[in-house]
Design a protein around this motif. Structure first.
Motif, PDB file in Angstrom:
ATOM      1  N   ASP A  14     -25.863 -14.976 -39.843  1.00  0.00           N
ATOM      2  CA  ASP A  14     -25.420 -14.073 -38.787  1.00  0.00           C
ATOM      3  C   ASP A  14     -24.682 -14.889 -37.723  1.00  0.00           C
ATOM      4  N   GLN A  15     -23.369 -14.767 -37.705  1.00  0.00           N
ATOM      5  CA  GLN A  15     -22.580 -15.559 -36.771  1.00  0.00           C
ATOM      6  C   GLN A  15     -22.921 -15.238 -35.317  1.00  0.00           C
ATOM      7  N   ASP A  16     -23.249 -14.008 -35.008  1.00  0.00           N
ATOM      8  CA  ASP A  16     -23.596 -13.652 -33.633  1.00  0.00           C
ATOM      9  C   ASP A  16     -24.910 -14.303 -33.204  1.00  0.00           C
ATOM     10  N   ALA A  17     -25.911 -14.310 -34.077  1.00  0.00           N
ATOM     11  CA  ALA A  17     -27.189 -14.952 -33.763  1.00  0.00           C
ATOM     12  C   ALA A  17     -27.003 -16.458 -33.599  1.00  0.00           C
ATOM     13  N   SER A  18     -26.183 -17.057 -34.453  1.00  0.00           N
ATOM     14  CA  SER A  18     -25.922 -18.494 -34.347  1.00  0.00           C
ATOM     15  C   SER A  18     -25.144 -18.815 -33.076  1.00  0.00           C
ATOM     16  N   ARG A  19     -24.182 -17.969 -32.745  1.00  0.00           N
ATOM     17  CA  ARG A  19     -23.435 -18.166 -31.504  1.00  0.00           C
ATOM     18  C   ARG A  19     -24.386 -18.110 -30.312  1.00  0.00           C
ATOM     19  N   ALA A  20     -25.281 -17.148 -30.288  1.00  0.00           N
ATOM     20  CA  ALA A  20     -26.239 -17.023 -29.189  1.00  0.00           C
ATOM     21  C   ALA A  20     -27.103 -18.281 -29.075  1.00  0.00           C
ATOM     22  N   PHE A  21     -27.543 -18.837 -30.209  1.00  0.00           N
ATOM     23  CA  PHE A  21     -28.369 -20.044 -30.188  1.00  0.00           C
ATOM     24  C   PHE A  21     -27.593 -21.230 -29.625  1.00  0.00           C
ATOM     25  N   TYR A  22     -26.422 -21.511 -30.208  1.00  0.00           N
ATOM     26  CA  TYR A  22     -25.674 -22.700 -29.805  1.00  0.00           C
ATOM     27  C   TYR A  22     -25.056 -22.572 -28.408  1.00  0.00           C
ATOM     28  N   VAL A  23     -24.606 -21.392 -28.034  1.00  0.00           N
ATOM     29  CA  VAL A  23     -23.957 -21.201 -26.735  1.00  0.00           C
ATOM     30  C   VAL A  23     -24.982 -20.908 -25.639  1.00  0.00           C
ATOM     31  N   ASP A  24     -25.803 -19.884 -25.838  1.00  0.00           N
ATOM     32  CA  ASP A  24     -26.725 -19.460 -24.785  1.00  0.00           C
ATOM     33  C   ASP A  24     -27.927 -20.379 -24.621  1.00  0.00           C
ATOM     34  N   LYS A  25     -28.402 -20.982 -25.696  1.00  0.00           N
ATOM     35  CA  LYS A  25     -29.594 -21.821 -25.609  1.00  0.00           C
ATOM     36  C   LYS A  25     -29.271 -23.309 -25.511  1.00  0.00           C
ATOM     37  N   LEU A  26     -28.344 -23.803 -26.343  1.00  0.00           N
ATOM     38  CA  LEU A  26     -28.020 -25.229 -26.326  1.00  0.00           C
ATOM     39  C   LEU A  26     -26.902 -25.581 -25.353  1.00  0.00           C
ATOM     40  N   GLY A  27     -26.208 -24.586 -24.820  1.00  0.00           N
ATOM     41  CA  GLY A  27     -25.190 -24.850 -23.808  1.00  0.00           C
ATOM     42  C   GLY A  27     -23.822 -25.235 -24.337  1.00  0.00           C
ATOM     43  N   PHE A  28     -23.546 -24.989 -25.615  1.00  0.00           N
ATOM     44  CA  PHE A  28     -22.230 -25.290 -26.167  1.00  0.00           C
ATOM     45  C   PHE A  28     -21.211 -24.296 -25.617  1.00  0.00           C
ATOM     46  N   ARG A  29     -19.934 -24.612 -25.801  1.00  0.00           N
ATOM     47  CA  ARG A  29     -18.887 -23.659 -25.431  1.00  0.00           C
ATOM     48  C   ARG A  29     -18.131 -23.257 -26.691  1.00  0.00           C
ATOM     49  N   VAL A  30     -17.590 -22.061 -26.653  1.00  0.00           N
ATOM     50  CA  VAL A  30     -16.821 -21.548 -27.790  1.00  0.00           C
ATOM     51  C   VAL A  30     -15.407 -22.108 -27.716  1.00  0.00           C
ATOM     52  N   VAL A  31     -14.976 -22.746 -28.798  1.00  0.00           N
ATOM     53  CA  VAL A  31     -13.616 -23.273 -28.908  1.00  0.00           C
ATOM     54  C   VAL A  31     -12.698 -22.186 -29.437  1.00  0.00           C
ATOM     55  N   ARG A  32     -13.195 -21.460 -30.442  1.00  0.00           N
ATOM     56  CA  ARG A  32     -12.387 -20.410 -31.076  1.00  0.00           C
ATOM     57  C   ARG A  32     -13.326 -19.381 -31.690  1.00  0.00           C
ATOM     58  N   ASP A  33     -13.036 -18.129 -31.448  1.00  0.00           N
ATOM     59  CA  ASP A  33     -13.793 -17.032 -32.045  1.00  0.00           C
ATOM     60  C   ASP A  33     -12.808 -15.894 -32.274  1.00  0.00           C
ATOM     61  N   GLU A  34     -12.294 -15.828 -33.486  1.00  0.00           N
ATOM     62  CA  GLU A  34     -11.275 -14.818 -33.783  1.00  0.00           C
ATOM     63  C   GLU A  34     -11.239 -14.492 -35.260  1.00  0.00           C
ATOM     64  N   GLU A  35     -10.672 -13.357 -35.565  1.00  0.00           N
ATOM     65  CA  GLU A  35     -10.478 -12.946 -36.941  1.00  0.00           C
ATOM     66  C   GLU A  35      -9.343 -13.771 -37.531  1.00  0.00           C
ATOM     67  N   ILE A  36      -9.563 -14.319 -38.727  1.00  0.00           N
ATOM     68  CA  ILE A  36      -8.519 -15.120 -39.377  1.00  0.00           C
ATOM     69  C   ILE A  36      -8.021 -14.459 -40.657  1.00  0.00           C
ATOM     70  N   GLY A  37      -8.535 -13.306 -40.930  1.00  0.00           N
ATOM     71  CA  GLY A  37      -8.137 -12.529 -42.103  1.00  0.00           C
ATOM     72  C   GLY A  37      -8.994 -11.288 -42.118  1.00  0.00           C
ATOM     73  N   PRO A  38      -8.693 -10.360 -42.952  1.00  0.00           N
ATOM     74  CA  PRO A  38      -9.490  -9.137 -42.996  1.00  0.00           C
ATOM     75  C   PRO A  38     -10.974  -9.442 -43.223  1.00  0.00           C
ATOM     76  N   GLY A  39     -11.781  -9.211 -42.207  1.00  0.00           N
ATOM     77  CA  GLY A  39     -13.216  -9.420 -42.304  1.00  0.00           C
ATOM     78  C   GLY A  39     -13.680 -10.859 -42.196  1.00  0.00           C
ATOM     79  N   ASP A  40     -12.759 -11.795 -42.030  1.00  0.00           N
ATOM     80  CA  ASP A  40     -13.118 -13.207 -41.910  1.00  0.00           C
ATOM     81  C   ASP A  40     -13.021 -13.642 -40.451  1.00  0.00           C
ATOM     82  N   ARG A  41     -14.058 -14.305 -39.976  1.00  0.00           N
ATOM     83  CA  ARG A  41     -14.137 -14.715 -38.577  1.00  0.00           C
ATOM     84  C   ARG A  41     -14.267 -16.228 -38.487  1.00  0.00           C
ATOM     85  N   TRP A  42     -13.445 -16.834 -37.638  1.00  0.00           N
ATOM     86  CA  TRP A  42     -13.538 -18.264 -37.362  1.00  0.00           C
ATOM     87  C   TRP A  42     -14.283 -18.412 -36.043  1.00  0.00           C
ATOM     88  N   LEU A  43     -15.493 -18.998 -36.090  1.00  0.00           N
ATOM     89  CA  LEU A  43     -16.317 -19.205 -34.914  1.00  0.00           C
ATOM     90  C   LEU A  43     -16.608 -20.692 -34.803  1.00  0.00           C
TER      91      LEU A  43
END
Length: 128
Positions: A14-43
């Motif tokens: 689950d990319q959203d759960a992983s994003r929450a862990f690394y960003v909200d809990k570990l303090g990382f920042r998002v470099v890129r979070d966007e669709e790179i193709g139909p249904g494909d997400r680069w996080l």
């Protein structure tokens, strides 16, 4: 000439759960979070001041299982303060443990946690 590791890929359920862990809990920042193709997400996330990023890839999109293929070690300047801060953010992490490292009399102090998919995440501080 190679100068540093630019990034690594972690396969997650689950990319959203992983994003929450690394960003909200570990303090990382998002470099890129966007669709790179139909249904494909680069996080892609990076720790504060870091050069190496982590791509949090949807495991199913690559025929992988969540948690397959990665163990990460992150450095910090004060392991005890970092562990305290992570616990305050709700992260379950081991107590810091000092272990010998190499032949030069150096050791590391390390604490370990896991992300939402069971990937091991180790926080370290080198000491002389």
């Amino acid at each position: 000439m190679i100068t540093h590791v630019s990034g690594t890929v972690m396969y997650v359920a689950d990319q959203d759960a992983s994003r929450a862990f690394y960003v909200d809990k570990l303090g990382f920042r998002v470099v890129r979070d966007e669709e790179i193709g139909p249904g494909d997400r680069w996080l892609e996330v990076v720790p504060p001041g870091g050069q190496t990023s982590i791509v949090l890839a949807a495991a199913a999109d690559f025929g992988r299982q969540p948690g397959e293929g990665a163990e990460l070690a992150f450095a910090c300047e004060d392991i005890h303060a970092t562990v305290r801060q992570l616990r305050e953010a709700g992260v379950r992490i081991t107590d810091p443990l000092e272990v010998p490292w190499g032949r030069t009399g150096t050791s590391i102090v390390a604490a370990k946690t896991t992300d939402p998919d069971g990937n091991d995440v180790v926080i370290t501080q080198r000491v002389s």
